[in-house]
Design an enzyme around this catalytic site. Structure first.
Site, short mmCIF file in Angstrom:
data_model
loop_
_atom_site.label_atom_id
_atom_site.label_comp_id
_atom_site.label_asym_id
_atom_site.label_seq_id
_atom_site.Cartn_x
_atom_site.Cartn_y
_atom_site.Cartn_z
N LEU A 8 8.61 6.97 -1.37
CA LEU A 8 7.21 6.71 -1.74
C LEU A 8 6.75 5.39 -1.15
O LEU A 8 7.30 4.33 -1.47
CB LEU A 8 7.07 6.69 -3.26
CG LEU A 8 7.53 7.94 -4.00
CD1 LEU A 8 7.26 7.81 -5.49
CD2 LEU A 8 6.85 9.19 -3.44
N ALA A 10 3.06 4.84 -0.32
CA ALA A 10 1.61 4.96 -0.12
C ALA A 10 0.81 3.91 -0.88
O ALA A 10 -0.38 3.74 -0.65
CB ALA A 10 1.14 6.35 -0.53
N ARG A 15 -0.56 -7.00 -5.51
CA ARG A 15 -0.02 -8.28 -5.97
C ARG A 15 0.62 -9.10 -4.85
O ARG A 15 0.92 -10.27 -5.04
CB ARG A 15 1.00 -8.04 -7.10
CG ARG A 15 0.34 -7.86 -8.45
CD ARG A 15 1.35 -7.43 -9.50
NE ARG A 15 1.76 -6.04 -9.32
CZ ARG A 15 2.77 -5.48 -9.99
NH1 ARG A 15 3.46 -6.20 -10.85
NH2 ARG A 15 3.08 -4.21 -9.79
N LYS A 22 2.37 -3.40 1.50
CA LYS A 22 3.56 -4.01 0.91
C LYS A 22 4.86 -3.60 1.59
O LYS A 22 5.70 -4.44 1.91
CB LYS A 22 3.61 -3.64 -0.58
CG LYS A 22 4.87 -4.10 -1.27
CD LYS A 22 4.77 -4.01 -2.76
CE LYS A 22 4.87 -2.60 -3.27
NZ LYS A 22 4.87 -2.56 -4.74
N GLY A 76 -1.18 8.33 -8.21
CA GLY A 76 0.01 8.20 -9.04
C GLY A 76 1.25 8.76 -8.37
O GLY A 76 1.17 9.49 -7.38
N ASP A 101 9.48 0.34 -2.05
CA ASP A 101 9.41 -1.11 -2.27
C ASP A 101 10.67 -1.66 -2.94
O ASP A 101 10.65 -2.75 -3.49
CB ASP A 101 8.15 -1.48 -3.07
CG ASP A 101 8.13 -0.86 -4.47
OD1 ASP A 101 9.01 -0.03 -4.77
OD2 ASP A 101 7.22 -1.20 -5.24
N ARG A 331 15.55 -19.18 26.25
CA ARG A 331 14.49 -18.19 26.08
C ARG A 331 14.89 -16.86 26.70
O ARG A 331 15.95 -16.76 27.34
CB ARG A 331 13.19 -18.76 26.67
CG ARG A 331 12.68 -19.96 25.83
CD ARG A 331 11.58 -20.71 26.54
NE ARG A 331 10.57 -19.80 27.06
CZ ARG A 331 9.73 -20.09 28.04
NH1 ARG A 331 9.79 -21.27 28.64
NH2 ARG A 331 8.83 -19.22 28.44
N TYR A 385 6.14 -22.64 38.42
CA TYR A 385 4.80 -22.10 38.16
C TYR A 385 3.77 -22.90 38.95
O TYR A 385 3.71 -24.13 38.84
CB TYR A 385 4.54 -22.21 36.65
CG TYR A 385 3.27 -21.56 36.16
CD1 TYR A 385 2.87 -20.30 36.61
CD2 TYR A 385 2.47 -22.20 35.22
CE1 TYR A 385 1.73 -19.71 36.14
CE2 TYR A 385 1.31 -21.61 34.73
CZ TYR A 385 0.94 -20.36 35.19
OH TYR A 385 -0.20 -19.78 34.71
N ALA A 421 19.17 -38.11 44.00
CA ALA A 421 18.44 -38.29 42.75
C ALA A 421 16.98 -38.60 43.02
O ALA A 421 16.63 -39.21 44.02
CB ALA A 421 19.08 -39.42 41.96
C1 UD1 Z 1 7.14 3.02 -11.43
C2 UD1 Z 1 7.48 3.94 -12.58
C3 UD1 Z 1 8.14 3.12 -13.69
C4 UD1 Z 1 9.36 2.40 -13.15
C5 UD1 Z 1 9.01 1.57 -11.91
C6 UD1 Z 1 10.26 1.03 -11.26
C7 UD1 Z 1 5.79 5.72 -12.61
C8 UD1 Z 1 4.59 6.25 -13.29
N1 UD1 Z 1 6.29 4.58 -13.09
O1 UD1 Z 1 6.18 2.07 -11.90
O2 UD1 Z 1 8.53 3.96 -14.77
O3 UD1 Z 1 9.94 1.57 -14.13
O4 UD1 Z 1 8.31 2.37 -10.94
O5 UD1 Z 1 9.97 0.19 -10.18
O6 UD1 Z 1 6.28 6.33 -11.70
N2 UD1 Z 1 3.15 5.20 -4.86
C9 UD1 Z 1 2.61 6.14 -4.01
N3 UD1 Z 1 1.46 6.79 -4.36
C10 UD1 Z 1 0.83 6.56 -5.53
C11 UD1 Z 1 1.38 5.60 -6.41
C12 UD1 Z 1 2.54 4.94 -6.06
O7 UD1 Z 1 3.17 6.38 -2.93
O8 UD1 Z 1 -0.19 7.21 -5.77
C13 UD1 Z 1 4.39 4.52 -4.48
C14 UD1 Z 1 4.24 3.01 -4.35
O9 UD1 Z 1 3.94 2.64 -3.02
C15 UD1 Z 1 5.63 2.52 -4.75
C16 UD1 Z 1 6.15 3.59 -5.72
O10 UD1 Z 1 5.34 4.73 -5.50
O11 UD1 Z 1 6.49 2.48 -3.63
C17 UD1 Z 1 6.06 3.14 -7.18
O12 UD1 Z 1 4.70 2.90 -7.51
P1 UD1 Z 1 4.25 1.66 -8.36
O13 UD1 Z 1 2.79 1.69 -8.53
O14 UD1 Z 1 4.87 0.41 -7.84
O15 UD1 Z 1 4.91 2.05 -9.77
P2 UD1 Z 1 5.30 1.09 -10.94
O16 UD1 Z 1 4.11 0.71 -11.71
O17 UD1 Z 1 6.16 0.00 -10.41
CA CA Z 2 6.72 -0.91 -8.27
#
Ligand code: UD1
Ligand code: CA
Length: 454
Positions: A8, A10, A15, A22, A76, A101, A331, A385, A421
């Site tokens: 994942l 996206a 932050r 990220k 989500g 991440d 270099r 150069y 020299a």
């Molecule tokens: C998530 C978990 C949480 C867990 C934590 C651990 C859920 C709802 N919660 O929370 O229980 O303790 O990770 O680190 O899953 N992402 C997408 N598409 C989206 C949303 C997120 O690709 O629509 C990816 C983000 O880029 C990230 C990962 O999913 O790599 C987790 O998303 P993030 O929003 O960081 O979840 P947390 O709030 O950390």
């Molecule tokens: Ca996270």
């Protein structure tokens, strides 16, 4: 059983306060998402699908060797996984879901998730960890018999639930069919209005499918990078992990805390790394070499028995027994052959310094080919150069160049030649000749007395 991995990647990562998505931020020169993809591959994943969305132009090139799926809107984690449905159509087996991440996850842990799932015939295995400060993580809610019941997110948790220490790492292994069946039932009826992947656990359980939690041996593996502070923390953990492996393999480090080694660096045994050393990119160091203090080598190959003191080298090659520094700058394209020397305040670019040849002090050498056993005196400069183009300097074997010489390229110095020299050499010098290019010294006897003010 076949294993697919979904990474994942996206999310925006607001932050981080960055222009860059990220997962494109780096730990020891490798992007976060790349660490995760590499771990998945190392764990033996047959297929890797990466979900991109926010900043996809920057993320896609980092994961080109995977199947890339675009999640149009970040609704989500469940929605993110669901966007892989077509990419995994017809796939049967284990689906490991990994957060892009979390760069510290290891191949062993990923492999353990699928092994436990297969052994226990579970619909889901979730990796969990006990946190001293669980704030922000989803909490694992267990029933009175200790079975996993569901995961509740921080923002949806009651005070009792928020007090639970066992957290969701965000790493899971699912049975493919159970996963996509359950995803179809996830809704966004929660505090954040998002589709939570974590809801899949309760849905599977309600369907009578076994849900299992695996506690992480080392919670540090689950550290998520959401801020610059966590990026620094992850980098520190990775530094220690990499250094520990090199120490175990026979590398000496005076102070490992000040030594930074990238993941693609190879170091032979009995190498000594002094304080403040950075070895980055595809760098290699041969047996018995001593590196540092205060040295940064990037994409550089160092042979055996070299001494590299206070040096910066980028895309350079340093053969066996060569020495560098203190304060040398090599270099791209610099090549020190066996036993050669680039000494103090010396800069070398796109040049070969032949076997046993020395550039000991205060020199610039660019676009030059230097033969064997040559000595370039202090302050020698190749004037490569002309303001528009770069020109080559060729120096034969056994040449002696006196101090403070300007070699105005293109120019060739034959074997055994000697340059006086302070010369400015604009014409070729033949083999065995003395080349001089400087004004003759004159002397005016009594001049001082004659000009003394009365
Ligand atoms: C998530 C978990 C949480 C867990 C934590 C651990 C859920 C709802 N919660 O929370 O229980 O303790 O990770 O680190 O899953 N992402 C997408 N598409 C989206 C949303 C997120 O690709 O629509 C990816 C983000 O880029 C990230 C990962 O999913 O790599 C987790 O998303 P993030 O929003 O960081 O979840 P947390 O709030 O950390
Ligand atoms: Ca996270």
């Amino acid at each position: 059983m076949e294993t697919a991995a979904i990474v994942l990647a996206a999310g925006a990562g607001t932050r981080m306060k960055s222009k860059k998505p990220k997962v494109a931020h780096e730990v020891l020169g490798r992007p976060l998402v790349r660490w995760v993809v590499d771990a998945a591959r190392q764990a033996g994943a047959d297929r890797v699908v990466t979900v991109v969305g926010h900043g996809r132009d920057a993320v896609e090139p980092l994961v080109q060797d995977t199947d890339v799926v675009v999640q149009a809107a970040q609704r989500g984690t469940a929605d993110a996984v669901l966007s892989c449905k077509d990419a995994l159509a017809g796939f049967e087996g284990s689906v490991v879901v990994l957060s892009g991440d979390c760069p510290l996850i290891t191949a062993d842990t990923i492999a353990a998730l699928s092994r436990v799932r297969e052994e226990q015939g579970a619909a889901v295995v979730v990796l969990t960890m006990d946190m001293d400060d669980p704030f922000g993580y989803g909490r694992i809610v267990r029933d009175p018999s200790g079975e996993v019941e569901r995961i509740v997110e921080q923002k949806d948790a009651t005070p009792e639930e928020a007090a639970l220490a066992e957290c969701n790492s965000g790493f899971y292994c699912f049975d493919a069919q159970a996963l996509f069946e359950a995803l179809a039932q996830v809704n966004s009826d929660n505090a954040q209005g998002e589709f939570y992947l974590t809801d899949v656990l309760a849905i599977c359980r309600a369907a009578g499918r076994p849900v299992v939690a695996l506690r992480a041996d080392d919670p540090a593996e689950c550290l998520g990078v959401n801020s610059r502070a966590q990026l620094a923390q992850a980098t520190k953990v990775m530094q220690r992990r990499i250094n520990a492996a090199h120490l175990a393999a026979g590398v000496t480090m005076t102070d490992p805390d000040t030594v930074w080694i990238g993941p693609d660096v190879a170091i032979e045994r009995d190498v000594e790394l002094l304080p403040q050393v950075m070895l980055m990119g595809v760098t290699s160091i041969g047996e018995d070499s001593v590196i540092g203090p205060n040295t940064r080598l990037t994409d550089t190959r160092v042979g055996r028995g070299c001494v590299i003191d206070e040096t910066i080298a980028v895309e350079a090659v340093i053969d066996d027994g060569a020495t560098c520094g203190p304060r040398a700058y090599l270099r791209p394209g610099a090549h020190l052959c066996e036993g050669a020397k680039a000494g103090t305040h010396v800069e070398i670019k796109k040049s070969t310094v032949g076997k046993g040849s020395k550039v000991p002090h205060l020199s610039y050498v660019g676009d030059a080919t230097i033969g064997e056993n040559v000595n370039l005196g202090a302050g020698t400069i190749t004037c490569n150069y002309d303001g528009a183009r770069k020109w080559p300097t060729v120096i034969g074997d056994d040449v002696f160049v006196g101090s403070s010489t300007m070699l105005v390229a293109p120019v060739t110095i034959g074997d055994d030649a000697v340059i006086g020299a302070g010369s400015v050499i604009t014409e070729d010098v033949s083999a065995g000749a003395l080349g001089l290019g400087r004004a003759r010294q004159t002397e005016k006897p009594g001049w001082v007395e004659a000009h003394r003010q009365a």
